[in-house]
Design a protein around this motif. Structure first.
Motif, PDB file in Angstrom:
ATOM      1  N   LEU A   1       0.845  -1.186   0.000  1.00  0.00           N
ATOM      2  CA  LEU A   1       0.000   0.000   0.000  1.00  0.00           C
ATOM      3  C   LEU A   1       0.880   1.236   0.000  1.00  0.00           C
ATOM      4  CD1 LEU A   1      -2.748  -1.003   2.581  1.00  0.00           C
ATOM      5  CD2 LEU A   1      -2.856  -1.104   0.104  1.00  0.00           C
ATOM      6  N   ALA A   2       0.502   2.209  -0.791  1.00  0.00           N
ATOM      7  CA  ALA A   2       1.255   3.459  -0.884  1.00  0.00           C
ATOM      8  C   ALA A   2       0.269   4.616  -0.916  1.00  0.00           C
ATOM      9  CB  ALA A   2       2.118   3.464  -2.137  1.00  0.00           C
ATOM     10  N   CYS A   3       0.780   5.796  -0.636  1.00  0.00           N
ATOM     11  CA  CYS A   3      -0.036   7.010  -0.685  1.00  0.00           C
ATOM     12  C   CYS A   3       0.247   7.736  -1.998  1.00  0.00           C
ATOM     13  CB  CYS A   3       0.292   7.916   0.495  1.00  0.00           C
ATOM     14  SG  CYS A   3      -0.111   7.185   2.078  1.00  0.00           S
ATOM     15  N   LYS A   4      -0.820   8.067  -2.714  1.00  0.00           N
ATOM     16  CA  LYS A   4      -0.690   8.738  -4.003  1.00  0.00           C
ATOM     17  C   LYS A   4      -1.539  10.009  -3.944  1.00  0.00           C
ATOM     18  CE  LYS A   4      -1.807   8.072  -8.861  1.00  0.00           C
ATOM     19  NZ  LYS A   4      -2.439   7.182  -9.823  1.00  0.00           N
ATOM     20  N   PRO A   5      -1.008  11.128  -4.425  1.00  0.00           N
ATOM     21  CA  PRO A   5      -1.828  12.346  -4.426  1.00  0.00           C
ATOM     22  C   PRO A   5      -3.124  12.115  -5.206  1.00  0.00           C
ATOM     23  CG  PRO A   5       0.440  12.854  -4.998  1.00  0.00           C
ATOM     24  CD  PRO A   5       0.321  11.365  -4.962  1.00  0.00           C
TER      25      PRO A   5
ATOM     26  N   VAL B   1      -3.303   3.487  -2.468  1.00  0.00           N
ATOM     27  CA  VAL B   1      -3.297   2.670  -3.682  1.00  0.00           C
ATOM     28  C   VAL B   1      -2.506   1.398  -3.415  1.00  0.00           C
ATOM     29  CG1 VAL B   1      -3.578   4.595  -5.274  1.00  0.00           C
ATOM     30  CG2 VAL B   1      -1.303   3.904  -4.601  1.00  0.00           C
ATOM     31  N   SER B   2      -2.824   0.362  -4.150  1.00  0.00           N
ATOM     32  CA  SER B   2      -2.129  -0.912  -4.044  1.00  0.00           C
ATOM     33  C   SER B   2      -1.214  -1.054  -5.249  1.00  0.00           C
ATOM     34  CB  SER B   2      -3.143  -2.049  -4.006  1.00  0.00           C
ATOM     35  OG  SER B   2      -2.500  -3.285  -3.980  1.00  0.00           O
TER      36      SER B   2
ATOM     37  N   PHE C   1      -4.739   6.540   6.816  1.00  0.00           N
ATOM     38  CA  PHE C   1      -3.418   6.029   6.451  1.00  0.00           C
ATOM     39  C   PHE C   1      -2.535   7.071   5.774  1.00  0.00           C
ATOM     40  CE2 PHE C   1      -5.729   1.912   6.590  1.00  0.00           C
ATOM     41  CZ  PHE C   1      -4.994   1.346   7.610  1.00  0.00           C
ATOM     42  N   CYS C   2      -3.144   8.003   5.067  1.00  0.00           N
ATOM     43  CA  CYS C   2      -2.401   9.031   4.334  1.00  0.00           C
ATOM     44  C   CYS C   2      -2.957  10.403   4.707  1.00  0.00           C
ATOM     45  CB  CYS C   2      -2.525   8.812   2.830  1.00  0.00           C
ATOM     46  SG  CYS C   2      -2.010   7.177   2.273  1.00  0.00           S
ATOM     47  N   PRO C   3      -2.539  10.955   5.831  1.00  0.00           N
ATOM     48  CA  PRO C   3      -3.095  12.253   6.242  1.00  0.00           C
ATOM     49  C   PRO C   3      -2.715  13.355   5.258  1.00  0.00           C
ATOM     50  CG  PRO C   3      -1.285  11.602   7.681  1.00  0.00           C
ATOM     51  CD  PRO C   3      -1.541  10.462   6.752  1.00  0.00           C
TER      52      PRO C   3
ATOM     53  N   ILE D   1     -10.607   6.021   5.239  1.00  0.00           N
ATOM     54  CA  ILE D   1      -9.416   5.157   5.260  1.00  0.00           C
ATOM     55  C   ILE D   1      -8.229   5.894   4.652  1.00  0.00           C
ATOM     56  CG2 ILE D   1      -8.420   3.023   4.337  1.00  0.00           C
ATOM     57  CD1 ILE D   1     -11.195   1.773   4.594  1.00  0.00           C
ATOM     58  N   ASP D   2      -8.488   6.638   3.560  1.00  0.00           N
ATOM     59  CA  ASP D   2      -7.417   7.423   2.943  1.00  0.00           C
ATOM     60  C   ASP D   2      -6.867   8.451   3.933  1.00  0.00           C
ATOM     61  OD1 ASP D   2      -7.683   6.062   0.566  1.00  0.00           O
ATOM     62  OD2 ASP D   2      -9.010   7.557  -0.332  1.00  0.00           O
TER      63      ASP D   2
END
Length: 91
Positions: free
Chosen positions: A9-13, A39-40, A27-29, A23-24
């Motif tokens: 899992l990664a954070c994408k703009p 995103v996976s 995990f990705c403030p 959830i976004d």
């Protein structure tokens, strides 16, 4: 080696017109007004795109020093405790 469907899992703009879910945001403030989405991605792609970091030698030296002094300190205490117990046993 078989692939068991492991994903990273990664954070994408995210785009401004797409609302971020709870959830976004968990995990990705958001940072500086930019929203991110979870995103996976494929683990192989994550390894090839990861930034190369060098070892922090000062931090590693600190850990090594702590471990070394702990071992020497425990040896010193146990040797003197054994001598003291032997002295008490012999009278």
């Amino acid at each position: 080696m078989t692939d068991h469907g492991i994903r990273v899992l990664a954070c994408k703009p995210s785009h401004p017109f797409i609302a971020a879910t709870a959830i976004d945001r968990e995990f990705c403030p958001p940072q500086d007004g930019q929203q991110f989405a979870v995103v996976s991605i494929d683990p192989k792609a994550a390894l090839t795109n990861s930034p190369v970091t060098s070892l922090d030698t000062a931090l590693l030296a600190g850990f090594w020093t702590l471990a070394f002094t702990t071992v020497v300190g425990l040896w010193f205490v146990s040797a003197h405790l054994g001598a003291l117990l032997g002295f008490i046993r012999r009278g």
